[in-house]
Design an enzyme around this catalytic site. Structure first.
Site, PDB file in Angstrom:
ATOM      1  N   GLY A 180      10.410  -7.756  -3.719  1.00 38.15           N
ATOM      2  CA  GLY A 180       9.736  -6.876  -4.669  1.00 38.15           C
ATOM      3  C   GLY A 180      10.414  -6.908  -6.018  1.00 38.15           C
ATOM      4  O   GLY A 180      11.625  -6.701  -6.133  1.00 38.15           O
TER       5      GLY A 180
ATOM      6  N   ASP B  83       8.182 -12.028  -4.670  1.00 37.30           N
ATOM      7  CA  ASP B  83       7.133 -11.107  -5.109  1.00 37.30           C
ATOM      8  C   ASP B  83       5.855 -11.898  -5.346  1.00 37.30           C
ATOM      9  O   ASP B  83       5.872 -12.924  -6.023  1.00 37.30           O
ATOM     10  CB  ASP B  83       7.528 -10.368  -6.392  1.00 37.30           C
TER      11      ASP B  83
ATOM     12  N   ARG C  21       6.725  -3.634   4.465  1.00 33.90           N
ATOM     13  CA  ARG C  21       7.991  -3.037   4.888  1.00 33.90           C
ATOM     14  C   ARG C  21       8.227  -3.263   6.380  1.00 33.90           C
ATOM     15  O   ARG C  21       9.337  -3.583   6.815  1.00 33.90           O
ATOM     16  CB  ARG C  21       7.986  -1.535   4.595  1.00 33.90           C
TER      17      ARG C  21
ATOM     18  N   CYS D 234     -19.367  11.163   8.008  1.00 35.54           N
ATOM     19  CA  CYS D 234     -20.317  12.245   7.737  1.00 35.54           C
ATOM     20  C   CYS D 234     -19.825  13.144   6.610  1.00 35.54           C
ATOM     21  O   CYS D 234     -20.622  13.684   5.843  1.00 35.54           O
ATOM     22  CB  CYS D 234     -20.572  13.055   9.000  1.00 35.54           C
TER      23      CYS D 234
END
Length: 651
Positions: A19, A43, A117, A168
């Site tokens: 990351g 990344d 993760r 719904c």
């Protein structure tokens, strides 16, 4: 200045960062300035304009480029003598296997989603490499440390499911603004501008006498139909006719407030005169994502709450602009929070629907936050968390086990502290990932297919990417590029068979073994046949036990700040008052206040070097962890509940 032992540990280490975003930029800078010489970064993302306010290694000229590669180049300008290896790739790609992870001394996570993760956690366990995990959201942050066999792994405690709603509720009985946003984004926007072949609950057909010989698709624009007439027809159908259809079911409204149908002629009795909205004035080279209905109508303030009339104008104008300036995109669009016109359309549609159901309206700024799962990042929090990651990494490299800490960054002081260190916990003996505890699955073996089992359990709940499923010595299913064609065909055929009719039948009492060869993870699942399931509470038609994932929690109020995401007051703000976060939105990076515990401060020695006390634990009244991430969009089903196991501190 780091001490000589710290410098030696950093200099000789080979570190993997996963990351390169908000935390990642700060982390890479801190690693480089702390003496680390060999850093690898993975990344898959490219730089977006919205990253620039906090990901300081990036500039406007870098938009569209690889985060990992640009971050490397930025750091090498002031630390040219270190080695940084970038990978513009997905950490779940096959090349990043267990052998790849084994080459590193420690792995540092700066990820923004649960799925990745979990994947990194499993690879670190298989490779026996320490993992330092992290996350931030607003002013809150966390750093946790995970060592195989010594501390709990990342999955030892339950994680929240993506927020889900029954179909719904979204289509018929919304009671919160977020319900209207989900309807506008995932149903209406998708139906008008996405894949035309998809079917959803907006396809209530018009029963006009003129169409008695055939059923008309009201969402299909007729040949030579004026765009204003088309827009009003869509408006009248979804906000007028569909509401009248819903009202015809009197039973639904016995204990609810009845909505009111809204037709365009009642809100805009005269066709609006275009102010600056002549579509012919747009430049041929204009960036499609910059086209704006607000600009076209001379509206400037995104934090203003529009009236019903203004929302109606924006709705019709946005529809015109999509067909007038972005017609080539229609049929392939999906909602993007950085697409101004898409945000305007969704905001206006959600507000009109909210007005119909008596729900308070929201500004575009707030709506964008809800629709895009946004919470404002705080660069200072990212910097603090990055520093704490490096502190824990150095402890790991020095094998200073007594000083390991999980640290939580709070918004408000507790005992005059904003940083709350906690001793790591022992592995959870019932964790199916690191303790290999068998799971139990209740399922109708005569109705559910192997595909149901693979999609709903193996992939969705267990997070396996390349699963292999065995019943005893019989191989029922396998995924891989090296399979023979006849094997692929055989496994494909098995997917469509009900469990009890597989070549090696799966019935009550069967023990299935499920493996992921990439993650080197094996799970045993005991099968128990069950005939019936509650469609509302158990929509998957199966119940997995021993797998601890906490449900998302409904938000109790509609208070929003700025972007519409609940304020940090909903997050734990002190050791004594830690409560489950009740935001409904999923935010970009996760904060996980200690799992099923409330924290109380207890004095200890200053062994962690931070001059703070560690925190002891007491079970809180919720018994759940609330971890936020952007793993996935809001879905329309509800998941089950499970109780997390109790934890103990390592001593």
């Amino acid at each position: 200045m780091a001490s000589p032992p710290h410098l030696s540990a950093a200099k000789d280490a080979k570190v993997l960062m996963v990351g390169a975003g908000g935390i990642g930029c700060e982390l890479l800078k801190t690693l480089a300035l702390s003496g680390f010489k060999d850093i690898h970064i993975i990344d898959m993302d490219t730089i977006e304009v919205s990253n620039l306010n906090r990901q300081f290694l990036f500039r406007q000229k870098h938009v569209g480029q690889s985060k990992a590669k640009v971050a490397r180049d930025a750091i090498l300008r002031f630390r040219p003598n270190i080695s940084i290896t970038p990978y513009h790739a997905n950490v779940k790609d096959p090349e990043f296997n267990v052998d790849f992870f084994k080459q590193f001394n420690v792995v540092l996570n700066g990820l923004d989603n649960l799925d990745a993760r979990r994947h990194v956690n499993r690879l670190c366990l298989a490779a026996d490499v320490p993992l330092v995990e992290s996350g931030t959201t607003g002013f809150l942050g966390q750093v946790t440390i995970h060592l195989k066999g010594k501390t709990e792994c990342y999955e030892c405690q339950p994680k929240p499911a993506p927020k889900s709603y029954p179909v719904c509720t979204i289509t018929s009985t919304p009671s919160k603004f977020v319900h209207c946003i989900v309807w506008a984004k995932d149903l209406l926007f998708a139906k008008l501008f996405g894949d035309k072949a998809q079917d959803n609950d907006l396809n209530v057909r018009s029963g006009n006498a003129s169409t008695s010989d055939h059923t008309e698709d009201v969402f299909e624009r007729r040949t030579d139909e004026d765009i204003e007439d088309y827009g009003r027809r869509i408006y009248d159908h979804v906000f007028g006719y569909n509401i009248e259809v819903a009202l015809s079911n009197e039973e639904t409204w016995k204990n609810r407030n009845m909505p009111r149908p809204i037709y365009s002629k009642d809100v805009l009795p005269v066709r609006p005169t275009r102010q600056n909205g002549n579509m012919d004035r747009g430049s041929a080279t204009e960036n499609p994502s910059s086209v704006s209905a607000m600009a076209s109508l001379g509206m400037k303030n995104p934090q203003e709450i529009w009236s019903l009339m203004e929302n109606s104008k924006i709705f019709l104008e946005a529809l015109k602009l999509f067909f007038g300036k972005r017609e080539k995109d229609i049929g392939n669009l999906s909602f993007d929070k950085d697409d101004q016109l898409a945000v305007e359309f969704v905001t206006s549609a959600a507000n009109i629907r909210a007005s119909s159901f008596g729900i308070p309206l929201h500004s575009l700024f707030e709506s964008k936050g809800i629709a895009g799962n946004i919470v404002h990042a705080v660069a200072t929090t990212n910097a603090i968390i990055a520093g704490l990651i490096v502190i824990e990494a150095i402890k790991v490299l020095q094998k200073d086990a007594k000083s390991y800490r999980m640290t939580y960054c709070l918004e408000h002081p507790s005992k005059k502290m904003l940083l709350m260190p906690v001793e790591p916990y022992e592995p959870n003996k019932s964790c199916y990932v690191c303790s290999e505890t068998p799971l139990s699955l209740e399922i109708n073996t005569h109705r559910s297919t192997l595909r149901d089992f693979v999609d709903k359990i193996v992939k969705a709940k267990l997070g396996m990417n390349l699963p292999l499923i065995m019943h005893g010595s019989a191989l029922l299913y396998e995924v891989g590029d090296d399979l023979e064609e006849d094997m692929v065909a055989n496994y494909a055929a098995n997917l469509e068979k009900v469990l009890s009719e597989l070549p090696s039948p799966v019935t009550s009492g069967t023990l299935l073994t499920v493996e992921d060869l990439q993650q080197e993870l094996t799970c045993n699942i005991n099968i128990k046949h069950r005939e019936e399931f509650d469609e509302e509470k158990e929509p998957d038609g199966m119940v997995l036990s021993g797998w601890t994932q906490a449900p998302a929690v409904e938000k109790k109020d509609e208070n929003h700040v700025g972007n519409g995401v609940g304020t940090s007051k909903n997050m734990p703000t002190s050791a004594e008052q830690a409560e489950t976060n009740e935001d409904v939105e999923i935010v970009p990076a996760d904060i996980e206040i200690p799992a099923d515990k409330k924290r109380k401060l207890a004095e200890i020695s200053n062994s962690d070097g931070m001059g703070t006390s560690r925190v002891a634990a007491e079970t809180n009244n919720h018994g759940k962890v609330e971890e936020l991430d952007d793993d996935d969009d809001v879905v329309f089903i509800c998941d089950g509940d499970s109780d997390p196991s109790k934890k103990r501190n390592l001593h």
